[in-house]
Design an enzyme around this catalytic site. Structure first.
Site, PDB file in Angstrom:
ATOM      1  N   HIS A  33      -9.658   4.007  -2.341  1.00 33.46           N
ATOM      2  CA  HIS A  33      -8.331   3.414  -2.136  1.00 33.46           C
ATOM      3  C   HIS A  33      -7.994   2.373  -3.208  1.00 33.46           C
ATOM      4  CE1 HIS A  33      -4.799   1.850  -0.299  1.00 33.46           C
ATOM      5  NE2 HIS A  33      -5.343   0.940   0.481  1.00 33.46           N
ATOM      6  N   CYS A  51       0.821  -1.215   0.000  1.00 34.38           N
ATOM      7  CA  CYS A  51       0.000   0.000   0.000  1.00 34.38           C
ATOM      8  C   CYS A  51       0.851   1.260   0.000  1.00 34.38           C
ATOM      9  CB  CYS A  51      -0.985  -0.011   1.167  1.00 34.38           C
ATOM     10  SG  CYS A  51      -2.355  -1.140   0.859  1.00 34.38           S
TER      11      CYS A  51
END
Lengths: 386, 403
Positions: free
Chosen positions: A333, A83
């Site tokens: 996201h 991430c």
């Protein structure tokens, strides 16, 4: 090393883009970035590109960027760092420009999470990021990775689920004016607490949605900034930090050491400290993670994050607004795009052009944590060179 | 003649309202492991096991092997031979009666669920074969396809099967306990009311041996359809029982989805430490690592490591409960990170034996052998956290931890 500036930024909306593939989203983000370069961009100026994509959709990422954006004659490097992919792509391009090897670099981040069915995503991602023999068969799905930390954090700190809910409520409110955000509706603390449980202690509204999207930045060396804009945003600091990859080996799960390390590196490079930050985009994939990150980034004392929320300090209008874009929680996201899009938001904030503008923002910070919880990237941008 | 040195029995914690049932993380191998450990703990450190016989009609794998997980879970060397025997209660008594000292005979049943283990050694009461009749009366049949077919005539099997075979044994005295039948049928074959047994399959014969503590020495009869075996036991064996209070099976949601895939290369690398509950100990500094790793966590040595046993008790450091549907897994389920007692090792495991979401930070419990998952059809064994409240062993564990 010479100074590096961001002179262009753009992104697609973050959505469930069922109708668009990665080969659509990537060129859309690059074209939006190019259209927003104040003095225009001739694509022939771009000398190299870094592409952050966590997963692989429709084929080999670097080739897709070169092919779909008409950049077949430059080197393209794919960055994958869980991430933290987006801000690590920024970091790699920054070093290339700072070294003088490249004058004009393109940074793109993208991911197509909704290319798989909503539920199968859990296993596909778990298969990529867990120890195959020891952790994968346990059903350690992504929210559980972070929940293991947050459960211990709630046990040791005075913070409660209500404080986590305050994060979600704040970030939903922040997303309202942002046309690029995925979840543009307000929620209440009561709704957050009453929502179905995903992974205890996270309810549905404590979690980021599953998103598709792409974002792009143009980074240039200080000698050529004037060709593109009179209002550059400078890359002041970049940092990357790592930790043990298995939760069993993390000593103190109330903190994310990768964030502490990445922030230390970025602050040192920028010659600033956490008190100098005017606006921040912080990795809030789950509400409790934003709280822990306040402490790891130095915005709050240890176990003091809840006070910032109670006092509204991290709401737009407060002392240090966090996630004015809506954050991962409400903006969305798509992992590879997330860090790059945080920098798109900061670019607009520091130039006074943001949809949810923070007053007099001069220095901004972007932060990712992932891996699971084993890698963090931090980028500091500012409107002054020093 | 065999000597029954130690008997261990185990019941799973779950009930469907009528009988004990295995949890989703239990199968014949995990139940057999639990029973074997119960018996060997009772027998003490000096107990010798030279061969293992596993009797069950619920073997998890017909091909692929149950022997290695069984040995690893029990903690017996992989040089010990294992007989995997498909059979019921008579087969179990046959196996015990014919066993040489150093034989561990283990049995597990899934319906009703329970398991037992008998260590045949040099001490304990003598068990002597009194007779055997092997006949065919397949009122219940299960072929290799796993499909059960029942011939619905309970009177036929009772009159023409059980009674005729028992008469054929020509026993001089009535049994004190009967394995393989329900309580009403067992009553009719005994002079006094025999103890009720937890299961009716292969393991029931071990529950019958354990029940001699109640019934006293005498004839133990094992029945399966029309086949019977009778033995005489001349004393009361040493017995250790694990019989937690029964809890209703928690309601879970089945989520359709693909079988999660397995890497057999990774399975093979992890097998010894994961199934034997051992850590890698750095050959340079002794730091423990779970899983074992090439480079030491502490001193950085890459000189090598040796496997050492890990403590099997600990305390929850953190934990979560997954409620969201996960394809292929029943939800909810709880995961915990457990700080093991007395060593600097934590482990990430599933919680077993209690309803999901009931385990808190600070709770104490034991690490027990369970089936962590089924992956590409392969049982993936490892350890799970059994909260101390289930077994009531919290106080004992505390003492052991301090010692």
């Amino acid at each position: 090393m010479r100074r590096v500036a961001v002179v262009g930024a753009g992104m697609t909306p973050f959505r469930e883009h069922f109708g668009l593939g990665i080969k659509d989203l990537v060129p859309m983000a690059v074209s939006e970035m190019a259209a927003h370069v104040d003095k225009g961009l001739d694509r022939a100026d771009i000398q190299a590109a870094w592409f952050g994509e966590l997963s692989t959709t429709d084929g080999f990422p670097s080739g897709i960027l070169a092919d779909t954006c008409g950049l077949l004659d430059i080197p393209v490097t794919r960055v994958e760092n869980a991430c933290a992919t987006g801000n690590d792509a920024v970091r790699n391009a920054t070093y290339a420009v700072a070294s003088g090897a490249v004058d004009v670099a393109l940074v793109v981040g993208a991911d197509k999470v909704r290319e798989s069915s909503a539920r199968s995503t859990f296993w596909e991602w778990a298969g990529m990021t867990r120890d195959t023999a020891w952790d994968y068969p346990l059903g350690l799905v992504a929210p559980a990775n972070f929940a293991l930390h947050v459960a211990r954090y709630l046990h040791e700190s005075p913070a409660t689920r209500e404080h986590m809910a305050m994060v979600a409520v704040k970030n939903h409110r922040h997303a309202l004016p942002n046309p690029k955000a995925q979840l543009r509706f307000e929620i209440t603390i009561e709704q957050v607490l009453a929502a179905p449980t995903v992974v205890e202690p996270f309810g549905l509204y404590d979690c980021t949605p599953q998103s598709d999207g792409a974002a792009a930045l143009l980074l240039v060396g200080e000698e050529v900034v004037d060709r593109y804009t009179d209002r550059p945003v400078w890359v002041r600091g970049v940092g990357l930090g790592l930790d043990r990859v298995m939760h069993q080996h993390k000593r103190d799960m109330t903190s994310f050491p990768p964030t502490v390390k990445a922030a230390r590196a970025a602050y040192a490079m920028a010659g600033i400290g956490p008190n100098d930050i005017d606006v921040a985009e912080v990795h809030d994939c789950f509400s409790g993670v934003e709280m822990i990150s306040y402490e790891d980034l130095g915005f709050a004392e240890r176990f003091g994050a809840y006070k910032l929320l109670e006092n509204g300090e991290t709401t737009v209008g407060g002392r240090l607004p966090v996630n004015p874009s809506g954050g991962l929680k409400a903006k969305g996201h798509p992992p590879g795009a997330t860090g790059v899009a945080q920098c798109v938001e900061l670019f607009e904030q520091l130039r006074g052009e943001a949809a949810n503008q923070v007053d007099k923002a001069r220095i901004g910070l972007a932060h990712n944590i992932g891996g699971p919880t084993a890698v963090s990237a931090v980028t500091v941008l500012g409107i002054g060179k020093d | 003649m065999s000597r029954v040195t130690a008997v261990g029995t185990v019941l799973p914690v779950w009930t469907d309202g009528r009988q004990r049932v295995a949890g989703i993380d239990e199968d014949a191998v995990t139940l057999a492991v639990a029973a074997a450990r119960q018996a060997l703990d009772l027998a003490g450190d000096g107990a010798r096991v030279d061969r293992v016989v596993l009797v069950s009609r619920d073997l998890p794998l017909l091909e692929g092997g149950n022997a290695a997980p069984l040995l690893a879970g029990i903690g017996i060397a992989d040089s010990v031979p294992v007989v995997e025997q498909v059979g019921g209660a008579p087969a179990l008594l046959d196996a015990v009666a014919g066993a040489v000292p150093g034989t561990l005979v283990v049995a597990a049943d899934l319906v009703s669920a329970g398991a037992g283990a008998v260590l045949v050694g040099d001490t304990g009461p003598e068990l002597t074969l009194r007779g055997r009749v092997v006949r065919s009366m397949p009122v219940r049949a299960r072929a290799a396809d796993g499909v059960v077919r029942e011939y619905d005539d309970t009177r036929l099997v009772w009159e023409q099967g059980v009674r005729r075979s028992v008469e054929q044994l020509e026993l001089t005295e009535k049994p004190v306990v009967v394995a393989g039948l329900n309580a009403k049928q067992a009553d009719q074959l005994c002079s006094a009311t025999p103890p009720r047994l937890a299961t009716t399959g292969a393991a029931s014969a071990i529950f019958a041996l354990a029940a001699l503590t109640e019934a006293g020495p005498g004839i133990v009869l094992a029945v399966e359809q029309a086949s019977v075996t009778a033995v005489h036991v001349d004393g009361i064996p040493e017995v250790s029982r694990l019989a937690p209070p029964a809890c209703p099976v928690p309601r879970t949601r089945d989520n359709p989805g693909p079988d999660i895939s397995i890497s057999l290369a990774a399975y093979d690398r992890a097998f010894e430490p994961k199934l034997r509950w051992e850590a890698g100990s750095c050959d340079e500094c002794g730091t423990l690592a779970l899983p074992p790793r090439h480079r030491c966590l502490s001193c950085g040595s890459e000189a090598g490591w040796s496997l050492v046993p890990l403590p099997r008790t600990g305390e929850v450091y953190t934990g979560v409960t997954v409620h969201v549907p996960v394809p292929g897994l029943p939800t909810p389920y709880s995961l915990v990170i457990v700080q093991l007692d007395g060593v600097d090792v934590r482990t990430l495991v599933r919680v077993t034996g209690v309803e999901a979401g009931t385990t808190q930070i600070g709770d104490r419990g034991a690490l027990v052998f369970r089936k962590v998952a089924t992956r590409s059809g392969i049982p993936d064994y490892g350890y799970a956290f059994l909260p101390a409240e289930v077994t009531g062993q919290d106080a004992r564990q505390r003492e052991e931890a301090l010692a």
